[in-house]
Design a protein around this motif. Structure first.
Motif, PDB file in Angstrom:
ATOM      1  N   SER A 187       4.787   3.301  -4.721  1.00  0.00           N
ATOM      2  CA  SER A 187       3.608   3.352  -3.864  1.00  0.00           C
ATOM      3  C   SER A 187       3.388   2.034  -3.148  1.00  0.00           C
ATOM      4  O   SER A 187       3.777   0.966  -3.630  1.00  0.00           O
ATOM      5  CB  SER A 187       2.357   3.674  -4.693  1.00  0.00           C
ATOM      6  N   LEU A 188       2.749   2.118  -1.986  1.00  0.00           N
ATOM      7  CA  LEU A 188       2.280   0.970  -1.234  1.00  0.00           C
ATOM      8  C   LEU A 188       0.930   1.309  -0.629  1.00  0.00           C
ATOM      9  O   LEU A 188       0.644   2.482  -0.354  1.00  0.00           O
ATOM     10  CB  LEU A 188       3.241   0.583  -0.107  1.00  0.00           C
ATOM     11  N   ARG A 189       0.119   0.285  -0.409  1.00  0.00           N
ATOM     12  CA  ARG A 189      -1.161   0.460   0.257  1.00  0.00           C
ATOM     13  C   ARG A 189      -1.221  -0.479   1.458  1.00  0.00           C
ATOM     14  O   ARG A 189      -1.194  -1.700   1.299  1.00  0.00           O
ATOM     15  CB  ARG A 189      -2.328   0.180  -0.679  1.00  0.00           C
ATOM     16  N   LEU A 190      -1.298   0.088   2.648  1.00  0.00           N
ATOM     17  CA  LEU A 190      -1.387  -0.677   3.873  1.00  0.00           C
ATOM     18  C   LEU A 190      -2.843  -0.862   4.276  1.00  0.00           C
ATOM     19  O   LEU A 190      -3.672   0.028   4.082  1.00  0.00           O
ATOM     20  CB  LEU A 190      -0.633   0.020   5.008  1.00  0.00           C
ATOM     21  N   SER A 191      -3.140  -2.027   4.853  1.00  0.00           N
ATOM     22  CA  SER A 191      -4.471  -2.329   5.351  1.00  0.00           C
ATOM     23  C   SER A 191      -4.374  -2.769   6.802  1.00  0.00           C
ATOM     24  O   SER A 191      -3.392  -3.388   7.209  1.00  0.00           O
ATOM     25  CB  SER A 191      -5.135  -3.436   4.534  1.00  0.00           C
ATOM     26  N   CYS A 192      -5.413  -2.474   7.566  1.00  0.00           N
ATOM     27  CA  CYS A 192      -5.468  -2.888   8.961  1.00  0.00           C
ATOM     28  C   CYS A 192      -6.916  -3.139   9.332  1.00  0.00           C
ATOM     29  O   CYS A 192      -7.743  -2.227   9.261  1.00  0.00           O
ATOM     30  CB  CYS A 192      -4.853  -1.824   9.867  1.00  0.00           C
TER      31      CYS A 192
END
Length: 125
Positions: A17-22
């Motif tokens: 899993s990965l969690r991207l933020s913007c």
């Protein structure tokens, strides 16, 4: 003028899993929607997910439905993409985007007018 700062990309093993933020910032603009796209080498930019800023309605591409989840922090103009059960075919450069005007187009690149610089996601077998 809107600037977008992305984070969270990297290398992950298949099934991980990965969690991207913007985070979007700028003077005197209104966020109508934010979304995520990706582009693999030799392929066109692909819609992944979007969220309406007014009511929080979400949109997903069939290829990621059930694995990816989009969410938002409206007070900080930030959008997140939680990516689970990653597959090698998910490897691409991931882009966040924001729309600062009214439109009914959530699932196409033409529906957004500001873009982040992109963050690389690599999935190993």
């Amino acid at each position: 003028q809107v600037q977008l700062v992305e984070s969270g990309g990297g290398l992950v093993q298949a099934g991980g899993s990965l969690r991207l933020s913007c985070a979007a910032s700028g003077r005197t603009f209104r966020t109508y929607a934010m979304g995520w796209f990706r582009q693999a080498p030799g392929k066109e930019r692909e819609f992944l997910s979007a969220i309406d800023w007014s009511g929080g309605r979400t949109y997903y591409a069939d290829s990621v439905k059930g694995r990816f989840t989009i969410s938002r922090d409206s007070l900080q103009n930030t959008v997140y993409l939680q990516m689970n059960s990653l597959k090698p075919e998910d490897a691409a450069v991931y882009y966040c985007a924001v729309r600062s005007y009214y439109s009914a187009s959530y699932t196409t690149a033409q529906g957004y007018n500001y873009w982040g610089q992109g963050t690389q996601v690599t999935v190993s077998s």
